[in-house]
Scaffold this motif. Structure first.
Motif, PDB file in Angstrom:
ATOM      1  N   LYS A   7      66.367  29.888  90.054  1.00 42.35           N
ATOM      2  CA  LYS A   7      67.041  29.131  88.725  1.00 42.35           C
ATOM      3  C   LYS A   7      66.910  27.548  88.899  1.00 42.35           C
ATOM      4  O   LYS A   7      66.919  27.253  89.978  1.00 42.35           O
ATOM      5  N   PRO A   8      66.660  26.951  88.027  1.00 45.29           N
ATOM      6  CA  PRO A   8      66.827  27.263  86.215  1.00 45.29           C
ATOM      7  C   PRO A   8      65.414  27.848  85.708  1.00 45.29           C
ATOM      8  O   PRO A   8      65.451  27.789  84.343  1.00 45.29           O
ATOM      9  N   ASP A  29      71.327  24.259  86.995  1.00 48.60           N
ATOM     10  CA  ASP A  29      70.860  25.703  87.547  1.00 48.60           C
ATOM     11  C   ASP A  29      71.232  26.836  86.434  1.00 48.60           C
ATOM     12  O   ASP A  29      70.553  27.434  85.911  1.00 48.60           O
ATOM     13  N   ASP A  30      72.808  26.752  86.365  1.00 44.74           N
ATOM     14  CA  ASP A  30      73.336  28.132  85.791  1.00 44.74           C
ATOM     15  C   ASP A  30      73.430  27.691  83.901  1.00 44.74           C
ATOM     16  O   ASP A  30      73.000  28.590  83.174  1.00 44.74           O
ATOM     17  N   GLY A  76      69.825  26.011  82.623  1.00 44.57           N
ATOM     18  CA  GLY A  76      68.812  27.152  82.880  1.00 44.57           C
ATOM     19  C   GLY A  76      69.021  28.474  82.002  1.00 44.57           C
ATOM     20  O   GLY A  76      68.285  28.872  81.432  1.00 44.57           O
TER      21      GLY A  76
END
Length: 234
Positions: free
Chosen positions: A154-155, A184-185, A188
């Motif tokens: 990720k991402p 990232d979360d 992403g």
């Protein structure tokens, strides 16, 4: 439940509570697996600490995945995987599954929503599944992806597509990602076409922040609150 096919969860800092970690102590634990007798422990520790920084920097900047073996290779050290017990034991206190995870997963699946996990990790699948089994939730996971097994982290949209495939979902617009990191979360997941729920439990170190912070579609302060958000979207 019409509208949402799957909810995919980050692991560390989301399904587990965020813990501040002494990364020098982590490197010392890793050094117990080194079999290069020519290197004193303090030299191995320093090399592994720097290798860890490089490995995770590549994940952050280039979405390049890695394994524990890659970490030792980056450090220029030979290791015996059977000697990783000290490293495993160092991390185990930080792996406890949040008490709200079991009831949440059960409720989502009762609503016909698949439950998945997508974790940026260098650890093997067996470790993660062992933690879930220990805490009584492994049977509630419909599909899980650990980036130690795929080419990207990720991402990258590819990581999210792998997670959707793992739970049998095909339309990212009908899927949700839950995580503690805005790069990232959240960014992403949204960049891959999913909705994103932010769980702001974690104090993300500056050197782990990415180039962009996403604006979450929803924010929850307890994992149990995810169920109401998903039902509202459905």
């Amino acid at each position: 439940m019409a509208g949402i096919d799957a909810v995919i969860f980050d692991w560390g800092g989301t399904l587990t509570r965020w813990h501040d970690v002494d990364f020098h102590a982590e490197s010392l634990a890793l050094a117990q697996a080194v079999i290069d007798v020519d290197h004193p422990v303090e030299v191995s520790q320093a090399r592994l600490h720097e290798a860890n920084r490089i490995i995770w920097g590549r994940s952050r900047d280039h979405q390049q995945s890695a394994t524990i073996a890659d970490l030792f290779t980056e450090a220029g050290l030979a290791h015996d995987p059977d000697l990783l017990a000290a490293y495993y034991e160092f991390w185990e206190p930080h792996t406890e599954t949040d008490s709200e995870v079991g009831p949440l997963f059960e409720a989502l699946r009762a609503d016909g929503v698949k439950v998945g996990v997508l974790s940026n990790t260098i650890w093997p699948r067996a470790w993660h599944e062992g933690f879930f089994e220990r805490d009584g939730v492994l049977h509630l996971v419909d599909g899980d992806v650990y980036t130690s097994e795929i080419a990207c982290t990720k991402p990258s949209p590819e990581a999210f597509r792998a997670a959707l495939a793992a739970v049998g979902a095909t339309d990212p617009a009908r899927c949700v990602y839950v995580g503690d990191r805005l790069f990232d979360d959240v960014w992403g997941a949204q960049n891959a076409g999913l909705r994103a729920i932010h769980v702001p439990h974690s104090t993300i170190p500056t050197d782990q922040l990415g180039h962009t912070e996403g604006e979450p579609d929803a924010v929850v302060h307890r994992l149990g609150e995810v169920l109401d958000v998903v039902r509202r979207w459905s």
